[in-house]
Design a protein around this motif. Structure first.
Motif, PDB file in Angstrom:
ATOM      1  N   TRP A  21      47.406 -20.939  14.670  1.00 56.86           N
ATOM      2  CA  TRP A  21      47.383 -19.551  15.110  1.00 56.86           C
ATOM      3  C   TRP A  21      47.326 -19.495  16.625  1.00 56.86           C
ATOM      4  N   ILE A  22      47.953 -18.471  17.186  1.00 54.69           N
ATOM      5  CA  ILE A  22      47.864 -18.212  18.622  1.00 54.69           C
ATOM      6  C   ILE A  22      47.567 -16.726  18.828  1.00 54.69           C
ATOM      7  N   ILE A  23      47.094 -16.422  20.021  1.00 56.68           N
ATOM      8  CA  ILE A  23      46.811 -15.039  20.402  1.00 56.68           C
ATOM      9  C   ILE A  23      47.792 -14.649  21.499  1.00 56.68           C
ATOM     10  N   ILE A  24      48.419 -13.486  21.344  1.00 57.73           N
ATOM     11  CA  ILE A  24      49.255 -12.915  22.398  1.00 57.73           C
ATOM     12  C   ILE A  24      48.851 -11.468  22.548  1.00 57.73           C
ATOM     13  N   ASP A  25      48.333 -11.131  23.709  1.00 56.23           N
ATOM     14  CA  ASP A  25      47.910  -9.762  24.022  1.00 56.23           C
ATOM     15  C   ASP A  25      47.008  -9.153  22.954  1.00 56.23           C
ATOM     16  N   GLY A  26      46.059  -9.930  22.468  1.00 56.52           N
ATOM     17  CA  GLY A  26      45.084  -9.424  21.508  1.00 56.52           C
ATOM     18  C   GLY A  26      45.531  -9.420  20.064  1.00 56.52           C
ATOM     19  N   ASP A  27      46.766  -9.837  19.817  1.00 56.44           N
ATOM     20  CA  ASP A  27      47.258  -9.953  18.445  1.00 56.44           C
ATOM     21  C   ASP A  27      47.270 -11.420  18.033  1.00 56.44           C
ATOM     22  N   VAL A  28      47.022 -11.674  16.761  1.00 51.73           N
ATOM     23  CA  VAL A  28      46.952 -13.043  16.235  1.00 51.73           C
ATOM     24  C   VAL A  28      48.225 -13.335  15.443  1.00 51.73           C
ATOM     25  N   TYR A  29      48.838 -14.486  15.744  1.00 51.67           N
ATOM     26  CA  TYR A  29      50.083 -14.884  15.092  1.00 51.67           C
ATOM     27  C   TYR A  29      49.918 -16.252  14.447  1.00 51.67           C
ATOM     28  N   ASP A  30      50.435 -16.381  13.228  1.00 53.47           N
ATOM     29  CA  ASP A  30      50.449 -17.660  12.531  1.00 53.47           C
ATOM     30  C   ASP A  30      51.816 -18.292  12.784  1.00 53.47           C
ATOM     31  N   VAL A  31      51.841 -19.353  13.578  1.00 53.51           N
ATOM     32  CA  VAL A  31      53.106 -20.010  13.954  1.00 53.51           C
ATOM     33  C   VAL A  31      53.305 -21.326  13.216  1.00 53.51           C
ATOM     34  N   THR A  32      52.530 -21.557  12.169  1.00 55.76           N
ATOM     35  CA  THR A  32      52.592 -22.809  11.419  1.00 55.76           C
ATOM     36  C   THR A  32      54.004 -23.097  10.916  1.00 55.76           C
ATOM     37  N   LYS A  33      54.595 -22.161  10.223  1.00 53.91           N
ATOM     38  CA  LYS A  33      55.929 -22.374   9.662  1.00 53.91           C
ATOM     39  C   LYS A  33      57.029 -22.187  10.706  1.00 53.91           C
ATOM     40  N   PHE A  34      56.720 -21.486  11.791  1.00 55.06           N
ATOM     41  CA  PHE A  34      57.709 -21.215  12.839  1.00 55.06           C
ATOM     42  C   PHE A  34      57.860 -22.367  13.823  1.00 55.06           C
ATOM     43  N   LYS A  35      56.873 -23.234  13.913  1.00 54.19           N
ATOM     44  CA  LYS A  35      56.867 -24.250  14.969  1.00 54.19           C
ATOM     45  C   LYS A  35      58.121 -25.105  15.015  1.00 54.19           C
ATOM     46  N   ASP A  36      58.687 -25.429  13.857  1.00 52.39           N
ATOM     47  CA  ASP A  36      59.893 -26.256  13.839  1.00 52.39           C
ATOM     48  C   ASP A  36      61.147 -25.462  14.214  1.00 52.39           C
ATOM     49  N   GLU A  37      61.077 -24.144  14.145  1.00 55.67           N
ATOM     50  CA  GLU A  37      62.193 -23.286  14.545  1.00 55.67           C
ATOM     51  C   GLU A  37      62.135 -22.932  16.031  1.00 55.67           C
ATOM     52  N   HIS A  38      60.986 -23.132  16.645  1.00 55.30           N
ATOM     53  CA  HIS A  38      60.792 -22.736  18.033  1.00 55.30           C
ATOM     54  C   HIS A  38      61.779 -23.475  18.934  1.00 55.30           C
ATOM     55  N   PRO A  39      62.554 -22.746  19.740  1.00 57.90           N
ATOM     56  CA  PRO A  39      63.561 -23.385  20.592  1.00 57.90           C
ATOM     57  C   PRO A  39      62.994 -24.434  21.544  1.00 57.90           C
ATOM     58  N   GLY A  40      61.753 -24.262  21.959  1.00 57.27           N
ATOM     59  CA  GLY A  40      61.125 -25.233  22.851  1.00 57.27           C
ATOM     60  C   GLY A  40      60.497 -26.402  22.115  1.00 57.27           C
ATOM     61  N   GLY A  41      60.561 -26.366  20.792  1.00 61.92           N
ATOM     62  CA  GLY A  41      60.000 -27.438  19.982  1.00 61.92           C
ATOM     63  C   GLY A  41      58.569 -27.174  19.557  1.00 61.92           C
ATOM     64  N   PRO A  42      58.106 -27.907  18.554  1.00 66.02           N
ATOM     65  CA  PRO A  42      56.755 -27.700  18.019  1.00 66.02           C
ATOM     66  C   PRO A  42      55.643 -28.135  18.970  1.00 66.02           C
ATOM     67  N   LYS A  43      55.949 -29.054  19.859  1.00 69.61           N
ATOM     68  CA  LYS A  43      54.931 -29.587  20.773  1.00 69.61           C
ATOM     69  C   LYS A  43      54.283 -28.488  21.616  1.00 69.61           C
ATOM     70  N   ILE A  44      55.089 -27.554  22.059  1.00 70.97           N
ATOM     71  CA  ILE A  44      54.575 -26.458  22.894  1.00 70.97           C
ATOM     72  C   ILE A  44      53.596 -25.589  22.108  1.00 70.97           C
ATOM     73  N   LEU A  45      53.955 -25.262  20.877  1.00 70.33           N
ATOM     74  CA  LEU A  45      53.066 -24.427  20.064  1.00 70.33           C
ATOM     75  C   LEU A  45      51.797 -25.178  19.677  1.00 70.33           C
ATOM     76  N   LYS A  46      51.908 -26.472  19.436  1.00 74.95           N
ATOM     77  CA  LYS A  46      50.720 -27.268  19.116  1.00 74.95           C
ATOM     78  C   LYS A  46      49.746 -27.278  20.285  1.00 74.95           C
ATOM     79  N   ARG A  47      50.281 -27.245  21.497  1.00 79.29           N
ATOM     80  CA  ARG A  47      49.453 -27.277  22.710  1.00 79.29           C
ATOM     81  C   ARG A  47      48.618 -26.007  22.861  1.00 79.29           C
ATOM     82  N   VAL A  48      49.142 -24.874  22.396  1.00 81.41           N
ATOM     83  CA  VAL A  48      48.419 -23.608  22.560  1.00 81.41           C
ATOM     84  C   VAL A  48      47.774 -23.106  21.269  1.00 81.41           C
ATOM     85  N   ALA A  49      47.903 -23.862  20.186  1.00 83.17           N
ATOM     86  CA  ALA A  49      47.313 -23.454  18.908  1.00 83.17           C
ATOM     87  C   ALA A  49      45.810 -23.247  19.050  1.00 83.17           C
TER      88      ALA A  49
END
Length: 83
Positions: A21-49
Motif C-alpha cells: 500500500w502507498i499513500i498519495i495525498d491522504g488516499d491509500v492505494y493497494d499497488v500489489t497487483k499493479f506493481k508489475d504493470e508499473h512503467p517504472g517497474g516494481p522496484k520503485i513501488l517496493k521502495r515506497v510501499a
C-alpha cells in the motif's frame, strides 16, 4: 463509505503477502497487483510501499494518471492525514 486507515496501518503493508500500500495525498492505494504493470517497474513501488509517496508520485505523474487508476487501486483514506 470510505474505509479509513492510520499511517501505521499502511506502514505494515510493504510486501506481496501483506499487500503493498502507498499513500498519495491522504488516499491509500493497494499497488500489489499493479506493481508489475508499473512503467517504472516494481522496484520503485517496493521502495515506497507502506509510505506516503505523494512527493515521488507528483514528481513523475500528472493528475490524469491518478484519475485513471484511483477507482481501481484506492482502498481508503488516511484518518490522521494533515491536509
Amino acid at each position: 463509505m470510505t474505509t479509513t486507515y492510520t499511517k501505521s496501518q499502511v506502514a505494515s503493508h510493504t510486501t506481496d503477502a501483506a499487500g503493498m500500500w502507498i499513500i498519495i495525498d491522504g488516499d491509500v492505494y493497494d499497488v500489489t497487483k499493479f506493481k508489475d504493470e508499473h512503467p517504472g517497474g516494481p522496484k520503485i513501488l517496493k521502495r515506497v510501499a507502506g509510505k506516503d509517496a505523494s512527493k515521488q508520485f507528483w514528481k513523475y505523474h500528472n493528475d490524469g494518471v491518478l484519475k485513471k487508476y484511483k477507482p481501481k487501486l484506492q482502498v481508503g483514506t488516511i484518518s490522521d492525514a494533515k491536509l
